[in-house]
Design an enzyme around this catalytic site. Structure first.
Site, mmCIF file in Angstrom:
data_model
loop_
_atom_site.group_PDB
_atom_site.id
_atom_site.type_symbol
_atom_site.label_atom_id
_atom_site.label_comp_id
_atom_site.label_asym_id
_atom_site.label_seq_id
_atom_site.Cartn_x
_atom_site.Cartn_y
_atom_site.Cartn_z
ATOM 1 N N HIS A 73 0.839 -1.202 0.000
ATOM 2 C CA HIS A 73 0.000 0.000 0.000
ATOM 3 C C HIS A 73 0.879 1.260 0.000
ATOM 4 O O HIS A 73 0.673 2.176 -0.798
ATOM 5 C CB HIS A 73 -0.901 -0.037 1.241
ATOM 6 C CG HIS A 73 -1.790 1.165 1.410
ATOM 7 N ND1 HIS A 73 -3.129 1.163 1.069
ATOM 8 C CD2 HIS A 73 -1.542 2.404 1.895
ATOM 9 C CE1 HIS A 73 -3.656 2.350 1.338
ATOM 10 N NE2 HIS A 73 -2.704 3.128 1.845
ATOM 11 N N GLU A 74 1.874 1.294 0.867
ATOM 12 C CA GLU A 74 2.701 2.498 0.999
ATOM 13 C C GLU A 74 3.534 2.757 -0.255
ATOM 14 O O GLU A 74 3.744 3.902 -0.649
ATOM 15 C CB GLU A 74 3.607 2.400 2.235
ATOM 16 C CG GLU A 74 2.857 2.275 3.568
ATOM 17 C CD GLU A 74 1.891 3.423 3.835
ATOM 18 O OE1 GLU A 74 2.127 4.536 3.346
ATOM 19 O OE2 GLU A 74 0.873 3.176 4.520
ATOM 20 N N HIS A 89 -5.796 7.118 -2.572
ATOM 21 C CA HIS A 89 -6.699 6.060 -2.141
ATOM 22 C C HIS A 89 -7.764 5.763 -3.179
ATOM 23 O O HIS A 89 -8.197 6.628 -3.918
ATOM 24 C CB HIS A 89 -7.362 6.433 -0.817
ATOM 25 C CG HIS A 89 -6.419 6.292 0.327
ATOM 26 N ND1 HIS A 89 -6.537 7.006 1.483
ATOM 27 C CD2 HIS A 89 -5.323 5.524 0.470
ATOM 28 C CE1 HIS A 89 -5.558 6.669 2.311
ATOM 29 N NE2 HIS A 89 -4.799 5.778 1.706
ATOM 30 N N HIS A 105 1.589 4.691 -2.702
ATOM 31 C CA HIS A 105 1.656 6.138 -2.438
ATOM 32 C C HIS A 105 2.987 6.699 -2.934
ATOM 33 O O HIS A 105 3.044 7.773 -3.525
ATOM 34 C CB HIS A 105 1.542 6.412 -0.940
ATOM 35 C CG HIS A 105 0.161 6.248 -0.383
ATOM 36 N ND1 HIS A 105 -0.973 6.692 -1.024
ATOM 37 C CD2 HIS A 105 -0.268 5.688 0.778
ATOM 38 C CE1 HIS A 105 -2.044 6.420 -0.281
ATOM 39 N NE2 HIS A 105 -1.635 5.805 0.818
HETATM 40 ZN ZN LIG Z 1 -2.792 5.123 2.445
#
Ligand SMILES: [Zn+2]
Ligand SMILES: [Zn+2]
Length: 431
Positions: free
Chosen positions: A268-269, A278, A272
């Site tokens: 997930h990171e 998101h 980013h």
């Molecule tokens: Zn996040």
């Protein structure tokens, strides 16, 4: 396709709220936290479920405080940490214990952002989502210097700028002592690898001058995105692409990390760090809420990264589609003697020709194909424009990493493992 169908069925429900919300500058985040809610933050009271316009009491205040924490109402702490942050709802409830129209607007925007039916009521499903651990950066945050966009046909969002090169370097600043260092490295490298397998990114480890630094920290550690908060609560945060802290990923070392847990959070990171915000799709890696161990990227994550970067390098030379290369419509790989052509047709079919005679085909014409990727995980996959695989050799695996597809002079198309050995063939030898 269940997830897509579910999303489609929700789409009509939040068309109107999203259109209204677009003026509020929906987009990713500047510094991003994954959190497990502390007791004081959860809308835990059963009484919170079913609340709507006109309701009163302490449970209404909990809903207000929850939305305030994630960027829906005035919040001095968010204003201090996030440049140019403004609340998603432009007005405040007159009384935090009264469910008025301002709070209802916040609930509607929250439901739209989480991909929920937009009812304006804290219904059972909304209440259930509010209990779940999530990324703590504010929803509806538009970092400076980013053009705000939210395309309702594309549930993923963008976060900050993009990297000018897709060849990135990384460094391990330090390690957690929760489990073996070699396993920490492989968990994070697996997360990186998942992104390289479906994009043009490549990552190489360096000892200094890195683009992305991975590190474990506790408490206040100099980040404007906020201090870590001890066990549970905030798990990690990441910065959007850029120099200095840009792209860096920090994990809260007060957590009890395990390999699968770390890989899930890192996946997930890293999204980013590559410039994704998101998603409203609940099974996507880039969904705001942590829903348990999941180390697979989903269709929406693929569509998201493809919207920002090329999904592959074009083939060069004859006879081979190497790992990381792909074909878009009407592109071909030829055998080096020029007799055989593997062509990705605009009708979505991947066809092997000898002269003008087809020898073999995937039969995917009409399946909405968009591109063929020889992935770095060893899988040859045809994807549609939504990032959904429509055909594959189903040969991913550690021993196949960086495999290549050969269009041979004997008329056979062979997917070779990195160290040699055949993983898959069209069985069209020999002509
Ligand atoms: Zn996040
Ligand atoms: Zn940090």
């Amino acid at each position: 396709m269940a997830s897509t169908n579910r999303f489609d069925s929700r789409l009509a429900l939040f068309l109107a709220p999203l259109a209204a919300a677009a003026s509020l500058a929906l987009v990713g985040c500047a510094a991003d936290d994954v959190t497990t809610l502390g007791d004081e933050d959860a809308v835990a009271a059963e009484g919170a479920a079913g609340l709507g316009l006109g309701a009163r009491g302490a449970d209404v205040r909990k809903v207000y405080e929850y939305l305030r924490r994630y960027g829906y109402f005035q919040n001095a702490e968010l204003a201090e940490h996030y440049p140019d942050w403004t609340p998603a709802v432009s007005r405040e409830p007159a009384d935090p214990e009264l469910f008025d129209e301002a709070l209802e607007e916040g609930v509607r925007l929250y439901q739209a952002q989480q991909g929920l039916p937009v009812t304006g009521i804290v219904d059972a499903e909304t209440h259930r989502i509010m209990q779940m651990p999530r990324c703590s950066h504010p929803d509806y945050y538009d970092p400076p210097s980013v053009v705000p966009t939210l395309d309702i046909e594309n549930p993923y969002t963008h976060f900050g700028g993009t990297w000018s090169s897709t060849a990135l370097s990384y460094k391990f600043a330090n390690y957690t002592s929760d489990f073996a260092q070699a396993s920490v490295r492989s968990a994070i490298e697996s997360a990186l690898f998942s992104w390289t397998s479906i994009s043009s990114f490549s990552f190489s480890e360096v000892s200094s001058g890195e683009n992305i630094s991975f590190g474990f920290y506790t408490g206040s550690h100099g980040c404007t995105g906020g201090a870590f908060d001890g066990s549970s609560g905030v798990l990690a945060h990441a910065y959007s692409p850029g120099s200095g802290l840009g792209g860096d990923v920090h994990f809260d070392d007060a957590e009890s990390w395990s390999s699968a847990f770390l890989e899930t959070v890192a996946l997930h990171e890293v999204g980013h760090a590559l410039g994704l915000g998101h998603s409203t799709v609940s099974n996507a890696t880039m969904y705001a809420y942590y829903t348990g161990t999941d180390t697979q990227l989903e269709d929406d994550d693929r569509a998201g990264i493809w919207s920002r970067y090329a999904s592959y390098a074009s083939p060069s030379g004859c006879g081979s589609l190497n790992a990381g290369q792909g074909l878009s419509a009407e592109q071909s790989v030829w055998s080096c003697d020029g007799r055989f052509q593997l062509k990705y047709q605009s009708d979505g079919n991947l066809v092997l020709y000898m002269g003008s005679s087809p020898l073999w085909a995937t039969g995917t014409n009409g399946a909405g194909g968009d591109r063929v990727l020889m992935q770095e995980d060893g899988n040859l996959v045809i994807y549609n424009a939504s990032g959904h695989p429509v055909w594959a050799t189903n040969t991913p695996g550690t021993s196949n990493r960086y495999a290549n597809l050969a269009v041979q002079n004997d008329g056979n198309v062979v997917l070779y493992r990195t160290g040699g050995g055949v993983a898959w063939a069209s069985n069209t030898c020999c002509h």
